[in-house]
Enzyme design. Structure first.
Site, short mmCIF file in Angstrom:
data_model
loop_
_atom_site.label_atom_id
_atom_site.label_comp_id
_atom_site.label_asym_id
_atom_site.label_seq_id
_atom_site.Cartn_x
_atom_site.Cartn_y
_atom_site.Cartn_z
CB ALA A 66 26.55 49.14 40.65
N GLY A 111 27.01 51.31 35.82
CA GLY A 111 25.79 50.52 35.63
C GLY A 111 24.64 51.34 35.06
CD GLU A 114 27.81 48.24 32.73
OE1 GLU A 114 27.74 48.59 33.92
OE2 GLU A 114 28.38 47.21 32.36
CD GLU A 134 31.86 50.58 35.30
OE1 GLU A 134 32.42 51.37 34.50
OE2 GLU A 134 30.64 50.31 35.22
#
Ligand code: DAK
Length: 260
Positions: A66, A111, A114, A134
């Protein structure tokens, strides 16, 4: 359809969606997530496309996570809206009625890892790197990494990767079952295309039912999963492609599937 952060391309029966922010290592900001949502919805509904490939622009990254710069100043309400957008986009990829192959070169972190895990199959270049870092930022994965990672690699290894934030190379990712295949550097898209074309030659409805049976079945116990498979098997018998596939075999010719 207009895109700024994503490129879409059609090669025969294969649709290729490329995250295109190489200067930020293809990090996912809200606009990119929204464009991925649109691209997967449009290509998912296009009956001419049998398989989709997701990849990242440039040699350094699939998606490095992200967008940390965009996330830093989010207030809790904006963070919730961002989370919903991301979750909806990953759910769209998982539910799209055709296989999605992630072609991964370089970093697939946070992300990005993911996103790759929401795809059906992952093909990695030897230079690919994976991780859920993270915890280095004081957060936990927010796009279902704590759920999809243990389902792919098992509880113990998933916890190791989640707790340490370690970044692993493509060989280890392959050894633990995070990726299906590792190919020479830079050949990930080519290899994904080869697999996509092979799948595109099969009965498209049968492939779609396989995806549905695996995804839904894994949420059920064995008996219910088998019952669900039997229902889809019955529906397959109502399709023209099933009749064509069996006739072609008996007549010793190649089937001509119509997606009907
Ligand atoms: N976000 C924004 N920019 C990024 C980025 C990222 N994730 N990763 C890299 N960049 C940018 C860098 O800032 C740099 O920009 P400039 O300085 O050139 O302007 C450029 O890309 C090149 O990166 P580096 O200079 O750092 O390149 P290196 O080769 O030295 O290092 C690296 C590559 C991938 C090891 C490093 O960039 C790195 O550690 N990047 C961060 C990786 C990371 O921590 N990823 C996880 C992000 S957290 C949520 C849902 C999901 C998530 C969170 C919430 N909700 C439900 C709310 C997910 C969170 C994450 O993904």
């Amino acid at each position: 359809m207009e895109y700024t952060n994503v490129m879409v391309e059609v090669r025969g029966a294969v649709g290729i969606i490329t995250v295109n922010r190489p200067k930020a290592l293809n990090a996912l900001n809200a606009e990119t997530i929204e464009e991925l949502q649109r691209a997967f919805t449009a290509m998912g509904a296009d009956e001419a496309l049998k398989v989709l490939i997701l990849t990242g622009a440039g040699e350094k990254a699939f998606v490095a996570g992200a967008d940390i710069a965009a996330m830093r100043d989010l207030d809790p309400l904006a963070a919730r809206a961002f989370a919903y957008k991301g979750q909806q986009m990953l759910a769209t990829i998982e539910a799209v009625a055709k296989p999605v192959i992630a072609a991964i070169g370089g970093f697939a972190l946070g992300g990005g890892c993911e996103l790759a895990m929401a795809c059906d199959i992952r093909i990695a270049s030897e230079n690919a790197k994976f991780g859920q870092p993270e915890v280095n930022l004081g957060v936990l994965p927010g796009f279902a990494g704590t759920q999809r990672l243990p389902r792919l690699v098992g509880k113990g290894i998933a916890k190791e990767l989640l707790f340490t934030g370690d970044i692993i190379d493509a060989q280890r990712a392959h050894a633990i079952g995070l990726v299906n295949k590792v190919v020479e550097p830079g050949k990930h898209l080519e290899s994904a295309m080869e697999m996509a074309e092979k799948i595109a030659g099969k009965g498209p409805l049968a492939v779609r039912f396989c995806k549905e049976a695996v995804n839904r079945g894994l949420e059920m116990d064995m008996d219910r999963g088998c019952a669900y498979e039997a229902e889809l098997f019955a529906i397959a018998f109502a399709t023209l492609d099933r009749a064509e596939g069996m006739s072609a075999f008996l007549e010793k010719r190649k089937p001509v599937f119509q997606n009907k």
